[in-house]
Design a protein around this motif. Structure first.
Motif, PDB file in Angstrom:
ATOM      1  N   TYR A   1       2.598  15.026  -9.695  1.00  0.00           N
ATOM      2  CA  TYR A   1       3.597  15.851 -10.126  1.00  0.00           C
ATOM      3  C   TYR A   1       3.412  15.765 -11.599  1.00  0.00           C
ATOM      4  O   TYR A   1       3.806  17.140 -12.308  1.00  0.00           O
ATOM      5  CB  TYR A   1       4.876  15.234  -9.612  1.00  0.00           C
ATOM      6  N   GLU A   2       3.338  14.739 -12.303  1.00  0.00           N
ATOM      7  CA  GLU A   2       2.990  14.779 -13.811  1.00  0.00           C
ATOM      8  C   GLU A   2       1.947  15.381 -14.193  1.00  0.00           C
ATOM      9  O   GLU A   2       2.050  16.449 -15.332  1.00  0.00           O
ATOM     10  CB  GLU A   2       3.230  13.285 -14.232  1.00  0.00           C
ATOM     11  N   PHE A   3       0.854  15.350 -13.607  1.00  0.00           N
ATOM     12  CA  PHE A   3      -0.317  16.021 -13.963  1.00  0.00           C
ATOM     13  C   PHE A   3      -0.247  17.627 -13.817  1.00  0.00           C
ATOM     14  O   PHE A   3      -0.552  18.425 -14.818  1.00  0.00           O
ATOM     15  CB  PHE A   3      -1.665  15.707 -13.075  1.00  0.00           C
ATOM     16  N   THR A   4       0.385  17.866 -12.754  1.00  0.00           N
ATOM     17  CA  THR A   4       0.630  19.291 -12.410  1.00  0.00           C
ATOM     18  C   THR A   4       1.498  19.926 -13.440  1.00  0.00           C
ATOM     19  O   THR A   4       1.249  21.198 -13.871  1.00  0.00           O
ATOM     20  CB  THR A   4       0.996  19.683 -10.888  1.00  0.00           C
ATOM     21  N   LYS A   5       2.654  19.118 -13.681  1.00  0.00           N
ATOM     22  CA  LYS A   5       3.525  19.868 -14.734  1.00  0.00           C
ATOM     23  C   LYS A   5       2.853  19.981 -16.299  1.00  0.00           C
ATOM     24  O   LYS A   5       3.043  20.962 -16.962  1.00  0.00           O
ATOM     25  CB  LYS A   5       4.594  18.667 -15.033  1.00  0.00           C
ATOM     26  N   GLY A   6       2.037  19.021 -16.536  1.00  0.00           N
ATOM     27  CA  GLY A   6       1.351  19.314 -17.842  1.00  0.00           C
ATOM     28  C   GLY A   6       0.064  20.150 -17.884  1.00  0.00           C
ATOM     29  O   GLY A   6       0.100  20.798 -18.888  1.00  0.00           O
TER      30      GLY A   6
ATOM     31  N   LYS B   1       0.772  -1.309  -0.002  1.00  0.00           N
ATOM     32  CA  LYS B   1       0.122  -0.185   0.009  1.00  0.00           C
ATOM     33  C   LYS B   1       1.009   1.181  -0.076  1.00  0.00           C
ATOM     34  O   LYS B   1       0.585   2.154  -0.750  1.00  0.00           O
ATOM     35  CB  LYS B   1      -0.853   0.211   1.264  1.00  0.00           C
ATOM     36  N   ILE B   2       2.082   1.165   0.734  1.00  0.00           N
ATOM     37  CA  ILE B   2       2.969   2.277   0.547  1.00  0.00           C
ATOM     38  C   ILE B   2       3.412   2.627  -0.865  1.00  0.00           C
ATOM     39  O   ILE B   2       3.428   3.799  -1.179  1.00  0.00           O
ATOM     40  CB  ILE B   2       4.117   1.935   1.599  1.00  0.00           C
ATOM     41  N   LYS B   3       3.894   1.778  -1.399  1.00  0.00           N
ATOM     42  CA  LYS B   3       4.264   1.962  -2.741  1.00  0.00           C
ATOM     43  C   LYS B   3       3.116   2.406  -3.705  1.00  0.00           C
ATOM     44  O   LYS B   3       3.364   3.200  -4.462  1.00  0.00           O
ATOM     45  CB  LYS B   3       5.035   0.455  -3.208  1.00  0.00           C
ATOM     46  N   GLN B   4       1.791   1.911  -3.473  1.00  0.00           N
ATOM     47  CA  GLN B   4       0.709   2.366  -4.127  1.00  0.00           C
ATOM     48  C   GLN B   4       0.598   3.851  -4.127  1.00  0.00           C
ATOM     49  O   GLN B   4       0.356   4.580  -4.793  1.00  0.00           O
ATOM     50  CB  GLN B   4      -0.589   1.379  -3.979  1.00  0.00           C
ATOM     51  N   TYR B   5       0.653   4.449  -2.783  1.00  0.00           N
ATOM     52  CA  TYR B   5       0.292   5.671  -2.430  1.00  0.00           C
ATOM     53  C   TYR B   5       1.533   6.421  -2.733  1.00  0.00           C
ATOM     54  O   TYR B   5       1.349   7.683  -3.044  1.00  0.00           O
ATOM     55  CB  TYR B   5      -0.118   5.893  -1.009  1.00  0.00           C
ATOM     56  N   GLU B   6       2.705   5.912  -2.867  1.00  0.00           N
ATOM     57  CA  GLU B   6       3.843   6.993  -3.210  1.00  0.00           C
ATOM     58  C   GLU B   6       3.660   7.114  -4.560  1.00  0.00           C
ATOM     59  O   GLU B   6       4.139   8.366  -5.272  1.00  0.00           O
ATOM     60  CB  GLU B   6       5.193   6.149  -3.128  1.00  0.00           C
ATOM     61  N   GLN B   7       3.035   6.258  -5.632  1.00  0.00           N
ATOM     62  CA  GLN B   7       2.713   6.418  -6.848  1.00  0.00           C
ATOM     63  C   GLN B   7       2.104   7.670  -7.302  1.00  0.00           C
ATOM     64  O   GLN B   7       1.974   8.579  -8.219  1.00  0.00           O
ATOM     65  CB  GLN B   7       2.401   5.358  -7.599  1.00  0.00           C
ATOM     66  N   ILE B   8       0.996   7.891  -6.287  1.00  0.00           N
ATOM     67  CA  ILE B   8       0.056   9.065  -6.367  1.00  0.00           C
ATOM     68  C   ILE B   8       0.789  10.400  -6.251  1.00  0.00           C
ATOM     69  O   ILE B   8       0.624  11.259  -7.213  1.00  0.00           O
ATOM     70  CB  ILE B   8      -0.924   9.167  -5.194  1.00  0.00           C
ATOM     71  N   TYR B   9       1.911  10.398  -5.827  1.00  0.00           N
ATOM     72  CA  TYR B   9       2.583  11.582  -5.659  1.00  0.00           C
ATOM     73  C   TYR B   9       3.319  11.942  -6.963  1.00  0.00           C
ATOM     74  O   TYR B   9       3.206  12.828  -7.753  1.00  0.00           O
ATOM     75  CB  TYR B   9       3.971  11.525  -4.599  1.00  0.00           C
ATOM     76  N   ASP B  10       3.842  10.834  -7.725  1.00  0.00           N
ATOM     77  CA  ASP B  10       4.388  11.004  -9.011  1.00  0.00           C
ATOM     78  C   ASP B  10       3.152  11.496  -9.989  1.00  0.00           C
ATOM     79  O   ASP B  10       3.505  12.091 -10.823  1.00  0.00           O
ATOM     80  CB  ASP B  10       4.905   9.531  -9.435  1.00  0.00           C
ATOM     81  N   SER B  11       1.872  10.802  -9.900  1.00  0.00           N
ATOM     82  CA  SER B  11       0.747  11.136 -10.661  1.00  0.00           C
ATOM     83  C   SER B  11       0.503  12.612 -10.516  1.00  0.00           C
ATOM     84  O   SER B  11       0.169  13.214 -11.604  1.00  0.00           O
ATOM     85  CB  SER B  11      -0.490  10.060 -10.381  1.00  0.00           C
TER      86      SER B  11
ATOM     87  N   THR C   1      12.864  16.831  -6.547  1.00  0.00           N
ATOM     88  CA  THR C   1      12.252  16.760  -7.926  1.00  0.00           C
ATOM     89  C   THR C   1      13.085  17.880  -8.869  1.00  0.00           C
ATOM     90  O   THR C   1      13.894  18.558  -8.355  1.00  0.00           O
ATOM     91  CB  THR C   1      10.918  17.223  -8.309  1.00  0.00           C
ATOM     92  N   ALA C   2      13.070  17.825 -10.354  1.00  0.00           N
ATOM     93  CA  ALA C   2      13.609  18.478 -11.207  1.00  0.00           C
ATOM     94  C   ALA C   2      12.988  19.885 -11.179  1.00  0.00           C
ATOM     95  O   ALA C   2      13.633  20.805 -11.474  1.00  0.00           O
ATOM     96  CB  ALA C   2      13.726  18.162 -12.513  1.00  0.00           C
TER      97      ALA C   2
ATOM     98  N   SER D   1       7.024  20.856  -7.802  1.00  0.00           N
ATOM     99  CA  SER D   1       6.802  20.343  -6.608  1.00  0.00           C
ATOM    100  C   SER D   1       6.246  21.156  -5.297  1.00  0.00           C
ATOM    101  O   SER D   1       5.697  20.551  -4.728  1.00  0.00           O
ATOM    102  CB  SER D   1       8.256  19.875  -6.166  1.00  0.00           C
ATOM    103  N   ASN D   2       6.578  22.553  -5.386  1.00  0.00           N
ATOM    104  CA  ASN D   2       5.710  23.405  -4.595  1.00  0.00           C
ATOM    105  C   ASN D   2       4.256  23.112  -4.533  1.00  0.00           C
ATOM    106  O   ASN D   2       3.732  22.957  -3.561  1.00  0.00           O
ATOM    107  CB  ASN D   2       6.217  24.987  -4.746  1.00  0.00           C
ATOM    108  N   ILE D   3       3.695  23.263  -5.842  1.00  0.00           N
ATOM    109  CA  ILE D   3       2.221  23.044  -6.022  1.00  0.00           C
ATOM    110  C   ILE D   3       1.731  21.711  -5.296  1.00  0.00           C
ATOM    111  O   ILE D   3       0.855  21.952  -4.519  1.00  0.00           O
ATOM    112  CB  ILE D   3       1.794  23.213  -7.408  1.00  0.00           C
TER     113      ILE D   3
END
Length: 364
Positions: A81-86, A69-79, A128-129, A134-136
């Protein structure tokens, strides 16, 4: 005779302190050997005692116990981040991003509230790059934690999360050479930076008129409870509660991440700074929620005890956030501990945490 500083100059100096690196040495000086709990209690002696803040909290214990579950929720952060960047890229191209995916992501987090513990640690420690993106993302996570602490209902949390996503939209109208400047800002540059709430308000009213609260939060994020904020010097109830939450979350995010002229503060230091510097600028209930939900020692974070041993926080008891349960990883000589050694600090009065430890500073 000393030249009197203009209000604009004083305000700019305060901005430069928080954004670009003046070390808060006057705040951080403490008595030798004083525990973190004592330090925070002392900083609250002008009206809010630490015990008073936590005494009426419902007993809530958070545990680290499900790796999948930890790994699953960590992927939410990446999602996120990518959504916000787009999302930001679309805005910069003059296009109107659709909010449906934003609502979907925020709804998933709100409906799986245990994910916030994992996301909180990711927000504190992930590098993050793009610091602006990442602030958002981090402000979304911190704001939702505070909203939970205020017992917000589901719809309020969703609105708060989406408003957090858009809180700094006006910043993307500011030239990058000013946003990324490491030297002191000129008065003209500082005035331009301070125009971003009004710019964001204008953009959001045009793009999403059906969600007026989004535009209001973007406009009011830098307003202060005592009327000393900007752009309109609003006070108290005239400020949207979402804006107050986003405002304190944004300060916490800034303090806990690197800036061009200073290293980041660890969470316990950031909390002390906010209590010392901002207790008059945010309402009591928001500060209380920040203390109880943005745990001084987050789940999965590393800490050093007064015994010099280093361990990981594996359980947080919200009414006693300064005395979590620790799994000892390294002894007082920096040697890796074999087997499992667990210390429940609330049941061990002679031991207490003296500092947070960054992952990169763990013994090799």
């Amino acid at each position: 005779m000393k030249e009197k500083k203009s209000e604009e100059t004083v305000e700019q100096e305060e901005f430069n302190k928080s954004e670009s690196g003046v070390q808060f040495t006057d705040i951080m000086k403490t008595q030798k050997g004083e525990s973190i709990e004592q330090e925070i209690s002392n900083n609250l002696d002008t009206g809010i005692s630490f015990k008073e803040i936590i005494k009426d909290e419902k007993k809530t214990i958070k545990r680290a116990d499900d790796n999948e579950k930890i790994k699953q929720y960590e992927q939410i952060y990446d999602s996120l981040y990518e959504f916000t960047k787009g999302f930001v890229a679309y805005l910069k191209m003059g296009k109107k991003p659709q909010l449906s995916e934003a609502f979907r992501l925020i709804e998933y987090i709100v409906d799986n509230s245990e994910s916030l513990d994992i996301l909180y640690r990711k927000a504190i420690y992930t590098k993050t790059a793009d610091a602006h993106i990442s602030n958002i993302v981090n402000v979304i996570i911190y704001a939702l934690e505070i909203g939970e602490g205020l017992k917000f209902k589901r719809q309020q949390l969703i609105e708060l999360g989406v408003a957090s996503l858009l809180h700094d939209i006006g910043m993307f109208r500011i030239p990058d050479n000013i946003l990324n400047k490491t030297d002191k800002l000129t008065n003209e540059e500082f005035s331009l930076i301070k125009s971003h709430p009004s710019l964001g308000h204008e953009i959001l009213l045009k793009l999403y008129p059906e969600y007026p609260w989004m535009a209001e939060v973007a406009l009011q994020e830098h307003e202060k409870e005592n009327g000393q904020g900007y752009p309109n010097g609003l006070k108290g109830n005239a400020i949207n509660i979402y804006a107050k939450i986003v405002g304190i979350a944004d300060i916490f995010e800034s303090l806990t991440h690197h800036r061009p002229q200073r290293k980041r503060f660890l969470p316990n230091d950031a909390v002390k700074i906010i209590i010392s510097k901002e207790r008059e600028t945010f309402p009591r209930e928001v500060i209380k929620a920040m203390l109880t939900k943005l745990s001084v020692f987050p789940l999965y974070s590393y800490v050093r005890l007064n015994s010099k041993a280093v361990g990981m926080v594996i359980e947080v008891d919200e009414p006693s956030p300064l005395r979590p349960t620790i799994k000892i990883l390294y002894d007082d000589k920096g040697r890796k501990v074999m087997g499992e050694k667990i210390i429940i600090l609330k049941d061990t009065p002679l031991l207490y945490i003296i500092d947070s430890v960054d992952e990169e500073d763990l013994p090799k």
